[in-house]
Every structure is written in C-alpha cells, then in structure tokens.
Design a protein around this motif. Sequence first.
Motif, PDB file in Angstrom:
ATOM      1  N   PRO A  12       0.810  -1.222   0.000  1.00 49.90           N
ATOM      2  CA  PRO A  12       0.000   0.000   0.000  1.00 49.90           C
ATOM      3  C   PRO A  12       0.845   1.275   0.000  1.00 49.90           C
ATOM      4  CG  PRO A  12      -0.888  -1.579   1.570  1.00 49.90           C
ATOM      5  CD  PRO A  12       0.426  -2.135   1.080  1.00 49.90           C
ATOM      6  N   VAL A  13       1.983   1.265   0.677  1.00 51.87           N
ATOM      7  CA  VAL A  13       2.819   2.462   0.726  1.00 51.87           C
ATOM      8  C   VAL A  13       3.485   2.734  -0.626  1.00 51.87           C
ATOM      9  CG1 VAL A  13       4.941   1.397   1.611  1.00 51.87           C
ATOM     10  CG2 VAL A  13       4.408   3.768   2.182  1.00 51.87           C
ATOM     11  N   SER A  14       3.805   1.688  -1.393  1.00 52.42           N
ATOM     12  CA  SER A  14       4.357   1.944  -2.731  1.00 52.42           C
ATOM     13  C   SER A  14       3.261   2.459  -3.661  1.00 52.42           C
ATOM     14  CB  SER A  14       5.059   0.711  -3.313  1.00 52.42           C
ATOM     15  OG  SER A  14       4.157  -0.245  -3.794  1.00 52.42           O
ATOM     16  N   GLN A  15       2.021   2.057  -3.422  1.00 52.96           N
ATOM     17  CA  GLN A  15       0.896   2.584  -4.194  1.00 52.96           C
ATOM     18  C   GLN A  15       0.704   4.071  -3.879  1.00 52.96           C
ATOM     19  OE1 GLN A  15      -1.065   0.671  -6.538  1.00 52.96           O
ATOM     20  NE2 GLN A  15      -1.342   2.789  -7.130  1.00 52.96           N
ATOM     21  N   PRO A 140      17.727  13.459  -5.930  1.00 52.37           N
ATOM     22  CA  PRO A 140      16.900  13.522  -4.715  1.00 52.37           C
ATOM     23  C   PRO A 140      15.938  12.328  -4.631  1.00 52.37           C
ATOM     24  CG  PRO A 140      16.864  15.628  -5.867  1.00 52.37           C
ATOM     25  CD  PRO A 140      17.547  14.643  -6.776  1.00 52.37           C
ATOM     26  N   VAL A 141      15.680  11.903  -3.404  1.00 50.19           N
ATOM     27  CA  VAL A 141      14.775  10.787  -3.145  1.00 50.19           C
ATOM     28  C   VAL A 141      13.710  11.250  -2.159  1.00 50.19           C
ATOM     29  CG1 VAL A 141      14.573   8.414  -2.296  1.00 50.19           C
ATOM     30  CG2 VAL A 141      16.688   9.152  -3.451  1.00 50.19           C
ATOM     31  N   MET A 142      12.443  11.060  -2.530  1.00 50.02           N
ATOM     32  CA  MET A 142      11.334  11.362  -1.619  1.00 50.02           C
ATOM     33  C   MET A 142      10.806  10.037  -1.089  1.00 50.02           C
ATOM     34  SD  MET A 142       7.576  13.008  -2.319  1.00 50.02           S
ATOM     35  CE  MET A 142       8.092  14.694  -2.551  1.00 50.02           C
ATOM     36  N   ILE A 143      10.706   9.956   0.223  1.00 48.90           N
ATOM     37  CA  ILE A 143      10.247   8.725   0.873  1.00 48.90           C
ATOM     38  C   ILE A 143       8.846   8.927   1.420  1.00 48.90           C
ATOM     39  CG2 ILE A 143      10.715   7.068   2.717  1.00 48.90           C
ATOM     40  CD1 ILE A 143      12.784   7.191   0.382  1.00 48.90           C
ATOM     41  N   ILE A 144       7.975   8.011   1.084  1.00 52.32           N
ATOM     42  CA  ILE A 144       6.630   7.994   1.644  1.00 52.32           C
ATOM     43  C   ILE A 144       6.630   6.897   2.721  1.00 52.32           C
ATOM     44  CG2 ILE A 144       4.172   7.710   1.164  1.00 52.32           C
ATOM     45  CD1 ILE A 144       5.621  10.061  -0.320  1.00 52.32           C
ATOM     46  N   ASN A 145       6.442   7.296   3.976  1.00 55.61           N
ATOM     47  CA  ASN A 145       6.440   6.341   5.074  1.00 55.61           C
ATOM     48  C   ASN A 145       5.104   5.632   5.161  1.00 55.61           C
ATOM     49  OD1 ASN A 145       9.065   6.667   6.187  1.00 55.61           O
ATOM     50  ND2 ASN A 145       8.402   8.654   6.968  1.00 55.61           N
ATOM     51  N   GLU A 146       5.143   4.452   5.682  1.00 49.98           N
ATOM     52  CA  GLU A 146       3.930   3.638   5.844  1.00 49.98           C
ATOM     53  C   GLU A 146       2.876   4.409   6.639  1.00 49.98           C
ATOM     54  OE1 GLU A 146       3.436  -1.061   6.211  1.00 49.98           O
ATOM     55  OE2 GLU A 146       4.530  -0.133   7.857  1.00 49.98           O
ATOM     56  N   SER A 147       3.285   5.176   7.621  1.00 51.57           N
ATOM     57  CA  SER A 147       2.344   5.925   8.452  1.00 51.57           C
ATOM     58  C   SER A 147       1.699   7.085   7.717  1.00 51.57           C
ATOM     59  CB  SER A 147       3.047   6.442   9.710  1.00 51.57           C
ATOM     60  OG  SER A 147       4.101   7.309   9.335  1.00 51.57           O
ATOM     61  N   MET A 148       2.263   7.488   6.535  1.00 53.57           N
ATOM     62  CA  MET A 148       1.736   8.616   5.778  1.00 53.57           C
ATOM     63  C   MET A 148       0.630   8.213   4.812  1.00 53.57           C
ATOM     64  SD  MET A 148       5.326  10.490   4.877  1.00 53.57           S
ATOM     65  CE  MET A 148       4.595  11.819   3.942  1.00 53.57           C
ATOM     66  N   LYS A 149       0.508   6.928   4.511  1.00 47.24           N
ATOM     67  CA  LYS A 149      -0.414   6.493   3.467  1.00 47.24           C
ATOM     68  C   LYS A 149      -1.855   6.705   3.799  1.00 47.24           C
ATOM     69  CE  LYS A 149      -0.354   1.649   4.767  1.00 47.24           C
ATOM     70  NZ  LYS A 149      -1.616   1.357   5.286  1.00 47.24           N
TER      71      LYS A 149
END
Length: 149
Positions: A12-15, A140-149
Amino acid sequence: MKKILVPVDGSPVSQSAADMSIDLARQNNSEIKFITVVKVNEIARFSEEGIGYVIDYTKTNEELIKEQTRILDAAIDKYYSSSVPFEKKVLIGKPHDQILKYAEEENCDFIIMGRRGLSKIRRFFMGSVTQKVISNAKCPVMIINESMK
C-alpha cells in the motif's frame, strides 16, 4: 524535473508513492518510470565439501517475474487514463542495486518510493532497500512512510 522513478512492490505504501508521483508529474510536466524488481534466487550452491553444483531456478524465476509483472500492472492500471506519460519495466536482481542502476541509466532526476516499517533490529541486520537507495542515489529521493499512506 523531467523523469521520476517510482519503484513499486505491491505494498500500500508503494501505491501511495505511485499516486503522489502522478500529481508531481502533472505539476512539472514530467514522465514517470515505474519499475518493480524481481529478487531472483542464486543459481550455484556449494556442498559442505566445497563441491559446486547448480540448482535450476528457471521455473521459479519465471513465476516470480510473472507475479511481479502482474503486481506492477495492477498498481499502475489506473494511470493509463491520466495525461501523464509513463513507462513500466520489470528488473531482475537486488532491489536497491537495480533501482540505483536504472535511475542512473535513465537519467532520472527524482525518485519517489515507499518505505515499509522494518523494526530497528531487522533494519540493522538486513538493511533496508530504501535506506540503501537514499544513501547512494545521485538524485533527490522522496520517501513515503507507511504511516503517511
């Protein structure tokens, strides 16, 4: 920002990272490179006596490639109706190595990826794909954390 790389693993976080990349690409007239990486099995093994032998993982690898292709297709299917140009590709190897190599080969100027929460102990012993990409990416790398989804 002309090319955005988005690794997709079916989580889900990669989505969420993929969804965010569409918005970002629209705002910047960028194209997206969606990838997934099949972590294939080793081909050679050694016995306790040090004698090498080969295990045929071809069938298993083909099944993994088909499964990862299905996951990638399912993740990006809804973007075909968007006005954002994108490509998709299934890569084979160590995920962090393939992500970094592809980003460089394709001259991607931005990576957006999700990070699932590994415990501190698992992250210490295994490392994390995300951490390795952050540490070694030339863009640059933007990270979406599991808690942000």
